[in-house]
Design a protein around this motif. Structure first.
Motif, PDB file in Angstrom:
ATOM      1  N   GLY A 202       0.814  -1.202   0.000  1.00  0.00           N
ATOM      2  CA  GLY A 202       0.000   0.000   0.000  1.00  0.00           C
ATOM      3  C   GLY A 202       0.850   1.255   0.000  1.00  0.00           C
ATOM      4  O   GLY A 202       2.079   1.201   0.103  1.00  0.00           O
ATOM      5  N   ALA A 203       0.178   2.386  -0.121  1.00  0.00           N
ATOM      6  CA  ALA A 203       0.834   3.695  -0.051  1.00  0.00           C
ATOM      7  C   ALA A 203      -0.187   4.715   0.431  1.00  0.00           C
ATOM      8  O   ALA A 203      -1.355   4.671   0.034  1.00  0.00           O
ATOM      9  CB  ALA A 203       1.377   4.115  -1.412  1.00  0.00           C
ATOM     10  N   LEU A 204       0.244   5.590   1.318  1.00  0.00           N
ATOM     11  CA  LEU A 204      -0.602   6.702   1.783  1.00  0.00           C
ATOM     12  C   LEU A 204       0.158   8.007   1.587  1.00  0.00           C
ATOM     13  O   LEU A 204       1.382   8.057   1.768  1.00  0.00           O
ATOM     14  CB  LEU A 204      -0.976   6.535   3.249  1.00  0.00           C
ATOM     15  CG  LEU A 204      -2.074   5.520   3.591  1.00  0.00           C
ATOM     16  CD1 LEU A 204      -2.318   5.504   5.093  1.00  0.00           C
ATOM     17  CD2 LEU A 204      -3.370   5.829   2.858  1.00  0.00           C
ATOM     18  N   PHE A 205      -0.599   9.049   1.235  1.00  0.00           N
ATOM     19  CA  PHE A 205      -0.032  10.380   1.028  1.00  0.00           C
ATOM     20  C   PHE A 205      -0.718  11.365   1.974  1.00  0.00           C
ATOM     21  O   PHE A 205      -1.906  11.240   2.261  1.00  0.00           O
ATOM     22  CB  PHE A 205      -0.247  10.839  -0.418  1.00  0.00           C
ATOM     23  CG  PHE A 205       0.361   9.924  -1.429  1.00  0.00           C
ATOM     24  CD1 PHE A 205       1.706  10.059  -1.788  1.00  0.00           C
ATOM     25  CD2 PHE A 205      -0.375   8.921  -2.028  1.00  0.00           C
ATOM     26  CE1 PHE A 205       2.282   9.208  -2.713  1.00  0.00           C
ATOM     27  CE2 PHE A 205       0.187   8.063  -2.962  1.00  0.00           C
ATOM     28  CZ  PHE A 205       1.526   8.207  -3.301  1.00  0.00           C
ATOM     29  N   VAL A 206       0.054  12.334   2.441  1.00  0.00           N
ATOM     30  CA  VAL A 206      -0.512  13.445   3.217  1.00  0.00           C
ATOM     31  C   VAL A 206      -0.836  14.562   2.219  1.00  0.00           C
ATOM     32  O   VAL A 206       0.047  15.021   1.483  1.00  0.00           O
ATOM     33  CB  VAL A 206       0.490  13.952   4.264  1.00  0.00           C
ATOM     34  CG1 VAL A 206      -0.106  15.136   5.027  1.00  0.00           C
ATOM     35  CG2 VAL A 206       0.848  12.825   5.237  1.00  0.00           C
ATOM     36  N   LEU A 207      -2.093  14.968   2.182  1.00  0.00           N
ATOM     37  CA  LEU A 207      -2.555  16.000   1.251  1.00  0.00           C
ATOM     38  C   LEU A 207      -2.980  17.242   2.031  1.00  0.00           C
ATOM     39  O   LEU A 207      -3.706  17.139   3.029  1.00  0.00           O
ATOM     40  CB  LEU A 207      -3.737  15.498   0.432  1.00  0.00           C
ATOM     41  CG  LEU A 207      -3.535  14.197  -0.360  1.00  0.00           C
ATOM     42  CD1 LEU A 207      -4.811  13.854  -1.111  1.00  0.00           C
ATOM     43  CD2 LEU A 207      -2.361  14.306  -1.310  1.00  0.00           C
ATOM     44  N   GLU A 208      -2.532  18.417   1.569  1.00  0.00           N
ATOM     45  CA  GLU A 208      -2.896  19.686   2.200  1.00  0.00           C
ATOM     46  C   GLU A 208      -3.133  20.735   1.126  1.00  0.00           C
ATOM     47  O   GLU A 208      -2.571  20.632   0.023  1.00  0.00           O
ATOM     48  CB  GLU A 208      -1.775  20.192   3.092  1.00  0.00           C
ATOM     49  CG  GLU A 208      -1.376  19.294   4.234  1.00  0.00           C
ATOM     50  CD  GLU A 208      -0.244  19.934   5.015  1.00  0.00           C
ATOM     51  OE1 GLU A 208      -0.540  20.860   5.816  1.00  0.00           O
ATOM     52  OE2 GLU A 208       0.910  19.529   4.824  1.00  0.00           O
ATOM     53  N   PRO A 209      -3.909  21.762   1.417  1.00  0.00           N
ATOM     54  CA  PRO A 209      -3.986  22.895   0.492  1.00  0.00           C
ATOM     55  C   PRO A 209      -2.610  23.493   0.274  1.00  0.00           C
ATOM     56  O   PRO A 209      -1.830  23.631   1.227  1.00  0.00           O
ATOM     57  CB  PRO A 209      -4.916  23.879   1.229  1.00  0.00           C
ATOM     58  CG  PRO A 209      -5.724  23.025   2.146  1.00  0.00           C
ATOM     59  CD  PRO A 209      -4.801  21.922   2.572  1.00  0.00           C
ATOM     60  N   LEU A 210      -2.266  23.832  -0.947  1.00  0.00           N
ATOM     61  CA  LEU A 210      -0.926  24.321  -1.273  1.00  0.00           C
ATOM     62  C   LEU A 210      -0.559  25.569  -0.461  1.00  0.00           C
ATOM     63  O   LEU A 210       0.583  25.743  -0.046  1.00  0.00           O
ATOM     64  CB  LEU A 210      -0.838  24.635  -2.769  1.00  0.00           C
ATOM     65  CG  LEU A 210       0.508  25.108  -3.279  1.00  0.00           C
ATOM     66  CD1 LEU A 210       1.590  24.061  -3.058  1.00  0.00           C
ATOM     67  CD2 LEU A 210       0.429  25.480  -4.745  1.00  0.00           C
ATOM     68  N   GLU A 211      -1.551  26.413  -0.158  1.00  0.00           N
ATOM     69  CA  GLU A 211      -1.257  27.627   0.605  1.00  0.00           C
ATOM     70  C   GLU A 211      -0.708  27.305   1.966  1.00  0.00           C
ATOM     71  O   GLU A 211      -0.110  28.128   2.627  1.00  0.00           O
ATOM     72  CB  GLU A 211      -2.512  28.503   0.767  1.00  0.00           C
ATOM     73  CG  GLU A 211      -3.223  28.849  -0.520  1.00  0.00           C
ATOM     74  CD  GLU A 211      -4.122  27.712  -0.995  1.00  0.00           C
ATOM     75  OE1 GLU A 211      -5.210  27.550  -0.444  1.00  0.00           O
ATOM     76  OE2 GLU A 211      -3.715  27.014  -1.919  1.00  0.00           O
TER      77      GLU A 211
END
Length: 211
Positions: A202-211
């Motif tokens: 598996g793979a997980l990514f941390v996603l955030e608004p670019l700002e």
């Protein structure tokens, strides 16, 4: 203007290892890191008795659900560590998997988090939206799209998103019924190919608004 979303952390678990370079080299050049694996009792008559598996410390032991929870929790902890922070209040999780949790479907409208999601939310300290998206081979991509949509709607300040799966009886039984599993090793470009192997990771990514 549509919110731009950035990947600020990640974690990978695969039969080729945790690092991107080793993973890519393994996918491109092999060899297939198969190991013996007991899919079920002998009376099932399954010809395939091997699988492509990551290191044991990624998954732990026990039944299918426990191993999937361990894998996803390890990925979540490592992804947040690579981003350099603890999950902020309201962080959510979008986890793609082939089959999901069957008990999730047995509950009528607006089901609460299934055991896998409830355990992961508690383990990772997540208080935002959570979902297990069981849409077969597209599950990881769909989970990332779902997470991006939650960020753009303002439902969460941060999302963990990706996919994870372990070899379970439902998948093995289905592919065996259709005679999709190889009797020895996969040979995708061989005229004598006879199927594929089950795999885990598996793979997980941390996603955030670019700002």
């Amino acid at each position: 203007m549509t919110m731009r979303v950035a990947i600020t952390g990640w974690a990978l678990a695969s039969p080729f290892g945790r690092e991107p370079a080793a993973f890519w080299a393994g996918v491109c050049r092999g060899p297939t890191p198969w190991r013996p694996w007991a899919f079920g009792p002998p009376e099932m008559g399954l010809a395939c008795r091997v699988a492509v598996l990551p290191d044991d410390d990624e998954l732990g032991a026990g039944p299918h659900g426990h191993r999937l929870t361990t894998l996803a929790a390890n990925l979540g902890h490592r992804a947040l560590a690579s981003a350099g922070f603890a999950a902020p209040a309201g962080t959510g999780l979008a986890l793609g998997s082939v089959w999901g949790e069957t008990d999730f479907y047995a509950i009528p409208r607006r089901p609460p988090p299934a055991p896998l999601l409830a355990t992961l939310a508690r383990e990772l300290g997540l208080t935002g939206p959570v979902a297990n998206l069981p849409v077969a081979c597209a599950a990881g991509n769909v989970a990332i799209a779902w997470a991006v949509a939650r960020l753009r709607r303002g439902d969460a300040p941060c999302m963990l998103a990706g996919g994870a799966d372990v070899v379970g009886p439902l998948a093995v039984g289905t592919f065996a019924f259709f005679d999709n599993l190889t009797h020895d090793l996969p040979r995708p470009f061989d005229v004598a190919r006879d199927g594929f192997l089950m795999g885990e990771g598996g793979a997980l990514f941390v996603l955030e608004p670019l700002e």
